[in-house]
Design a protein around this motif. Structure first.
Motif, PDB file in Angstrom:
ATOM      1  N   ASN A   1       9.180  -0.815  -3.020  1.00  0.00           N
ATOM      2  CA  ASN A   1       7.738  -0.739  -2.798  1.00  0.00           C
ATOM      3  C   ASN A   1       7.019  -1.607  -3.812  1.00  0.00           C
ATOM      4  OD1 ASN A   1       8.002   1.222  -0.737  1.00  0.00           O
ATOM      5  ND2 ASN A   1       8.305   2.804  -2.320  1.00  0.00           N
ATOM      6  N   ILE A   2       5.781  -2.010  -3.478  1.00  0.00           N
ATOM      7  CA  ILE A   2       4.988  -2.847  -4.390  1.00  0.00           C
ATOM      8  C   ILE A   2       4.711  -2.048  -5.651  1.00  0.00           C
ATOM      9  CG2 ILE A   2       2.728  -3.984  -4.676  1.00  0.00           C
ATOM     10  CD1 ILE A   2       2.774  -4.567  -1.704  1.00  0.00           C
ATOM     11  N   GLY A   3       4.920  -2.711  -6.778  1.00  0.00           N
ATOM     12  CA  GLY A   3       4.694  -2.088  -8.076  1.00  0.00           C
ATOM     13  C   GLY A   3       5.955  -1.578  -8.721  1.00  0.00           C
ATOM     14  N   GLU A   4       7.073  -1.506  -7.962  1.00  0.00           N
ATOM     15  CA  GLU A   4       8.326  -1.032  -8.554  1.00  0.00           C
ATOM     16  C   GLU A   4       9.026  -2.141  -9.310  1.00  0.00           C
ATOM     17  OE1 GLU A   4       9.642   2.542  -5.517  1.00  0.00           O
ATOM     18  OE2 GLU A   4      10.490   0.533  -5.247  1.00  0.00           O
TER      19      GLU A   4
ATOM     20  N   LYS B   1       8.668  -7.256 -11.464  1.00  0.00           N
ATOM     21  CA  LYS B   1       7.833  -6.254 -10.836  1.00  0.00           C
ATOM     22  C   LYS B   1       7.371  -6.786  -9.502  1.00  0.00           C
ATOM     23  CE  LYS B   1       3.903  -3.230 -11.714  1.00  0.00           C
ATOM     24  NZ  LYS B   1       2.817  -2.895 -12.666  1.00  0.00           N
ATOM     25  N   VAL B   2       7.514  -5.979  -8.456  1.00  0.00           N
ATOM     26  CA  VAL B   2       7.166  -6.403  -7.101  1.00  0.00           C
ATOM     27  C   VAL B   2       5.649  -6.348  -6.953  1.00  0.00           C
ATOM     28  CG1 VAL B   2       7.433  -5.919  -4.658  1.00  0.00           C
ATOM     29  CG2 VAL B   2       9.353  -5.528  -6.217  1.00  0.00           C
ATOM     30  N   THR B   3       5.076  -7.497  -6.643  1.00  0.00           N
ATOM     31  CA  THR B   3       3.621  -7.584  -6.448  1.00  0.00           C
ATOM     32  C   THR B   3       3.264  -7.808  -4.994  1.00  0.00           C
ATOM     33  OG1 THR B   3       3.647  -9.934  -6.899  1.00  0.00           O
ATOM     34  CG2 THR B   3       3.285  -8.456  -8.784  1.00  0.00           C
ATOM     35  N   GLU B   4       4.260  -8.271  -4.192  1.00  0.00           N
ATOM     36  CA  GLU B   4       3.962  -8.564  -2.805  1.00  0.00           C
ATOM     37  C   GLU B   4       5.241  -8.526  -2.015  1.00  0.00           C
ATOM     38  OE1 GLU B   4       1.911 -12.064  -0.036  1.00  0.00           O
ATOM     39  OE2 GLU B   4       1.993 -12.277  -2.210  1.00  0.00           O
ATOM     40  N   LYS B   5       5.184  -8.063  -0.728  1.00  0.00           N
ATOM     41  CA  LYS B   5       6.329  -8.065   0.164  1.00  0.00           C
ATOM     42  C   LYS B   5       5.976  -8.827   1.405  1.00  0.00           C
ATOM     43  CE  LYS B   5       7.100  -3.745   0.928  1.00  0.00           C
ATOM     44  NZ  LYS B   5       7.786  -2.547   1.435  1.00  0.00           N
ATOM     45  N   THR B   6       6.897  -9.709   1.794  1.00  0.00           N
ATOM     46  CA  THR B   6       6.709 -10.490   3.025  1.00  0.00           C
ATOM     47  C   THR B   6       7.955 -10.275   3.881  1.00  0.00           C
ATOM     48  OG1 THR B   6       5.422 -12.121   1.842  1.00  0.00           O
ATOM     49  CG2 THR B   6       6.263 -12.738   4.016  1.00  0.00           C
TER      50      THR B   6
ATOM     51  N   THR C   1      13.599  -5.392   2.530  1.00  0.00           N
ATOM     52  CA  THR C   1      12.286  -5.214   1.890  1.00  0.00           C
ATOM     53  C   THR C   1      11.865  -3.753   1.965  1.00  0.00           C
ATOM     54  OG1 THR C   1      11.217  -5.760   3.991  1.00  0.00           O
ATOM     55  CG2 THR C   1      11.580  -7.570   2.424  1.00  0.00           C
TER      56      THR C   1
END
Length: 446
Positions: free
Chosen positions: A419-422, A436-441, A415
């Motif tokens: 990055n978020i948004g990429e 598109k990445v909106t969230e990382k867990t 992860t």
């Protein structure tokens, strides 16, 4: 009271001591006019004077013999010496070590400098050319008038009249003399058909002989290919030309004597050699005649058959031995031939060929069986490999619902790689998704 008075000897010794230890009197350079001179066989005693004073002079025999000139009454000279007191007469005087005529001191200095220069260049020590024993043509460089050329001509004619003398008229005194000497040497070298070159002139003062001390003359003599005899001045005079020449002669007559042999002596030598040859030939003929007589009296000529009797017997013995050994050799070769024929029959190559053909057929059949067995084993290995590759294929894994994600064509393994948004690409078994990445867990159990 008398103890306060000195004796004459004591005072004279004291004054002499003062003179001897004075450094200014140890080497004195004087110029003056010779007075009261009388040539003596040993040491010379005279005076030097000028307009206002006179000094006694002593010149020992060893120093006097080195002079290049003859002192005369009234001659003005330059002297080098030491000043001391002559105790017996209680007078001071100069002991002369070197003397030369006043006015030529510069010439002597120039002469010594030129000698030093040419010696350092090796002109004096270079190997000298040998004079020919029987010269045919002799070149003479000297004045056409005077006693020098007459002495040379007379001596050569008397000693070796068959030699040809060629005179090259040359100035031997004055300002133009050096150039004419060099020009005469050049002409002689240009002709190139002379065996010996004589350079000569009579005696004279250092000024008269100066052309023979000039550098151009020395170098012309040194460069000459013709052997050079130099006879310049008297026996006591030594010029640079004498030092550079191949041979130095004391007088022109001596130069001519060095240049040519004594014809009568040479003829006498020839007669002596001729006589020795005749006697030697006669002795050889006599010894040959003695050997001939001895040979004719030997038994070989009286009974010639005895000379070859032993050879005839030896020839017969050797002939018999040769025939016997040849017969033995032939018999031995025949026996060997029979043995080789039997061995050849027992080792007939046809049997060997047949045996090899049978072995070849057996090996061919065995090779076919082994090839088939090898090909079957390789086919089985190929099938197993294909099946194993199929099990390990990532496409087969993706058919079971797996996928992988890329960011900028790089596999995302963590992860932290995005990055978020990429935007990322997700590859499935039947295509690709762009997300598109909106969230990382993050996995806290990792």
């Amino acid at each position: 009271m008398s103890n306060e008075y000195l004796t004459v000897s004591t005072l004279t010794k004291y004054i002499k001591r003062k003179f001897d230890v004075d450094p200014y009197l140890e080497r004195v350079y004087l110029t003056g006019e010779i007075s009261n001179f009388r040539n003596r066989p040993g040491h010379q005693y005279f005076s030097l004077k000028d307009n206002n004073a006179v000094i006694s002079a002593t010149m020992f025999k060893s120093a006097y013999q080195r002079l290049k000139f003859t002192p005369e009454e009234g001659m003005k000279v330059l002297v080098i010496g030491r000043v001391s007191v002559y105790s017996d007469q209680g007078k001071y005087q100069i002991y002369i070590e070197h003397m030369e005529p006043d006015g030529v001191g510069a010439l002597y200095q120039a002469l010594e400098e030129m000698k030093k220069k040419l010696k350092n260049e090796g002109l004096f020590d270079a190997p000298k050319k040998l004079l020919p024993t029987f010269p045919k043509r002799i070149a003479v460089v000297t004045s056409p008038s005077g006693a020098v050329i007459r002495d040379i001509m007379t001596t050569v004619k008397r000693r070796f009249p068959i030699a040809e003398l060629v005179l090259f008229p040359t100035k031997v005194q004055g300002k133009q003399a050096a150039d004419t000497i060099v020009e005469s040497i050049r002409q002689i070298e240009e002709k190139g058909d002379f065996d010996t070159l004589i350079i000569a002139r009579g005696g004279g003062s250092i000024e008269d002989l100066w052309p023979f001390n000039e550098e151009k003359v020395a170098r012309a003599i040194f460069a000459a290919q013709t052997p050079v005899i130099s006879s310049v001045g008297h026996e006591t005079d030594t010029t640079i030309a004498d030092l550079v020449a191949d041979v130095r002669a004391a007088t022109p007559t001596a130069a001519a004597e060095l240049a040519v042999p004594q014809l009568t002596e040479e003829i006498l030598k020839i007669d002596q050699v001729h006589l020795r040859l005749l006697k030697s030939y006669q002795r050889k003929v006599e010894r040959a005649e003695e050997r001939l007589k001895h040979s004719l009296n030997s038994y070989v000529f009286r009974q010639p058959q005895r000379l070859y009797e032993g050879y005839t017997q030896n020839l017969d013995l050797l002939t018999e031995r040769l025939e016997r050994e040849m017969a033995e050799k032939i018999t031995s070769y025949q026996q060997d031939l029979r043995v080789y024929n039997m061995q050849l029959q027992s080792h007939n190559p046809l049997h060997l060929v047949r045996q090899k053909e049978d072995n070849l057929q057996q090996m061919t059949a065995q090779l076919r069986v082994e090839i088939n067995r090898y090909m079957e084993a390789q086919q089985q290995r190929l099938d197993y490999g294909i099946q194993s590759l199929d099990y390990l294929s990532p496409l087969k894994i993706m058919h079971r619902g797996y996928s992988y994600a890329l960011k900028d064509n790089t596999i995302i393994k963590s992860t932290n790689d995005v990055n978020i948004g990429e935007t990322i690409d997700i590859h499935l078994s039947d295509g690709k998704l762009t997300a598109k990445v909106t969230e990382k867990t993050e996995d806290t159990h990792g």
